[in-house]
Design a protein around this motif. Sequence first.
Motif, mmCIF file in Angstrom:
data_model
loop_
_atom_site.group_PDB
_atom_site.id
_atom_site.type_symbol
_atom_site.label_atom_id
_atom_site.label_comp_id
_atom_site.label_asym_id
_atom_site.label_seq_id
_atom_site.Cartn_x
_atom_site.Cartn_y
_atom_site.Cartn_z
ATOM 1 N N PRO A 99 68.312 53.112 51.317
ATOM 2 C CA PRO A 99 67.760 51.764 51.543
ATOM 3 C C PRO A 99 68.295 51.008 52.749
ATOM 4 C CG PRO A 99 68.065 52.122 49.206
ATOM 5 C CD PRO A 99 68.647 53.316 49.888
ATOM 6 N N PRO A 100 69.612 51.011 53.062
ATOM 7 C CA PRO A 100 70.042 50.275 54.257
ATOM 8 C C PRO A 100 69.412 50.803 55.539
ATOM 9 C CG PRO A 100 71.922 50.731 52.838
ATOM 10 C CD PRO A 100 70.779 51.522 52.297
ATOM 11 N N ALA A 101 69.281 52.140 55.662
ATOM 12 C CA ALA A 101 68.636 52.700 56.844
ATOM 13 C C ALA A 101 67.157 52.320 56.882
ATOM 14 C CB ALA A 101 68.796 54.223 56.846
ATOM 15 N N LEU A 102 66.530 52.250 55.712
ATOM 16 C CA LEU A 102 65.129 51.838 55.634
ATOM 17 C C LEU A 102 64.969 50.392 56.108
ATOM 18 C CD1 LEU A 102 62.612 53.391 54.654
ATOM 19 C CD2 LEU A 102 62.847 52.235 52.464
ATOM 20 N N ALA A 103 65.940 49.546 55.763
ATOM 21 C CA ALA A 103 65.892 48.148 56.207
ATOM 22 C C ALA A 103 66.030 48.037 57.720
ATOM 23 C CB ALA A 103 67.000 47.351 55.512
ATOM 24 N N VAL A 104 66.889 48.877 58.323
ATOM 25 C CA VAL A 104 67.027 48.870 59.781
ATOM 26 C C VAL A 104 65.711 49.274 60.433
ATOM 27 C CG1 VAL A 104 68.222 49.928 61.726
ATOM 28 C CG2 VAL A 104 69.511 49.317 59.683
ATOM 29 N N ALA A 105 65.070 50.314 59.903
ATOM 30 C CA ALA A 105 63.788 50.750 60.454
ATOM 31 C C ALA A 105 62.711 49.679 60.267
ATOM 32 C CB ALA A 105 63.362 52.059 59.802
#
Length: 547
Positions: free
Chosen positions: A271-277
């Motif tokens: 999820p954190p990487a998804l938020a960055v994207a």
Amino acid sequence: MTSVRRLLALPEWSGQVRVLAGAAGLDAPVRAVRPLAGPAAGHAVAADELVIVTIPPQPADWRLDALLRRVVDAGGAGVLVPCGPPPSTVAAPGAGTAAGPGAAEGTGTVAGSGATEGSGAVKGLEVSRATLLLADRLGLPLLGAVGGDPLDLVVAARLLLAEPEIDRARLVLAAHQAFDNRTCTPEDVVRRLQDLLGVPVALLDDRGQPLAGEIAEPGAVRVDEFVPQRVPLDGGMLLAHPALLPHPARPTLWLVAELRGTAAARAEIVPPALAVAAAAVQRWLLVHRVELERDARARTALLGDLLRLDAEPSAQLRRRVADAGWQLGGWHVGLRIGAVPALDLVPWTAEISRVLRAEGVEAVVVEHGEGWTGWTTFAQEPTPARVRTLAAKLRAAHRKLRGSIADHMGVGRPHPWPEGLAGTVAEATDAARLAATRPEAGFFLQVDQLGMAQLLLEWTRTDTFEPAARALLAPLRDQPGDLIRTLSAYLDAESSIAETAAVLGVHRNTVAARIDRVERLLGVDLGHRDERLALHLACRTVTLPGR
């Protein structure tokens, strides 16, 4: 989840840590590792915590038994105790070890690295046989370490426990490097995130349809909830993160990753990487929105110059028209689309063009006032049949747009060359203005019908005609099925059952049944043109706004 057995497989542990007793609890989860100076240390033990004693206990130390009970009572995962340096040779069988049933009762000397799991045999550490039996009975792993610094074991174990956090941090760092401050298109964002995660990724629109990328079940995402989502799937889950703009009228985009099989174990990490994207998608939306608004202002200004044109266009104006991809030559048919109230026009222009193309209409569409002005161009003067076909296509497009984007639509007549563009647009605007008051026509009007409509309005506004019209239609009042509106729509649709059904949103059999009842109640034949005209005038009178 890390277990005691998983810790034993660590390279730093496998060469010097053995199971002394309590092998039944090796699959117990380990959430934390705590070093203690000795078995008598008074620190509280937490659930799922492995206790590592850093100083070797005294032989047959009763406090080790007390530590085992404290750990069990707290729901801990196990106890590890150290011994001195590893022996240079492995004890021979029968040399007084406590590994077998023939060992002397009381204490068990635990031999070196050749001991088997659960034997309690590590040279230099004497563990009471009663302690070993206690650990077995409690099902609590009792581990022994030969040589080395116990704190090194603590560090190796804690690194293993921190792997998810380290993995998450590495993934977030890689995401920031992949989506730096440069603007990426949605396709680039999906491709880079897919390479980063190694799982299917897609960008969905506000209807849940993929704009870029592909996943197996896009319909599982709840696009009406503007918060990050975890949607369970068979054998995995979908992780979805919204990409929003501050303007409330802007549709929401969803960045979705599909995790199945072993990839589902990373559901807490992604999820954190998804938020960055998703933030990268938001940057693209903002930049794209600025470009759209700039282009919209330029198109609106160019349209204004064309509509004010009263002579041959200048070379500069023709150049601007060519740069916009518009045509001034040929025959133009104008259209005017009124927007639903409080709609942000700019983001929806592309959707209107898409719907028109889906119906086979290539048209210029420009944000203009409280709606859109547009036109389509024919190379040669269109025949009446081609104009009717175009009107039917525009009506079909209006049905798709009606309610969500468009409120009403008007269509002009064909006019040639640049000077004819303003004329057909003006006619379409007049038709749209009248269509806004014509629910019985589906809020759609073609200018060929406009002249007759205006003439009918003049006829039906007389004081003598209105009472006669109401008396003529009186048998239809208070009848089920909204017969007056059905009759009005039927006559506006030139007696087409299918078109009337489309306008009213009912089945064509329903329309046919209603028209049959109208003829029986009024005692008329709608195939007779005089009776049809009289009824059309009467319907127009009683359905005028305010009457």
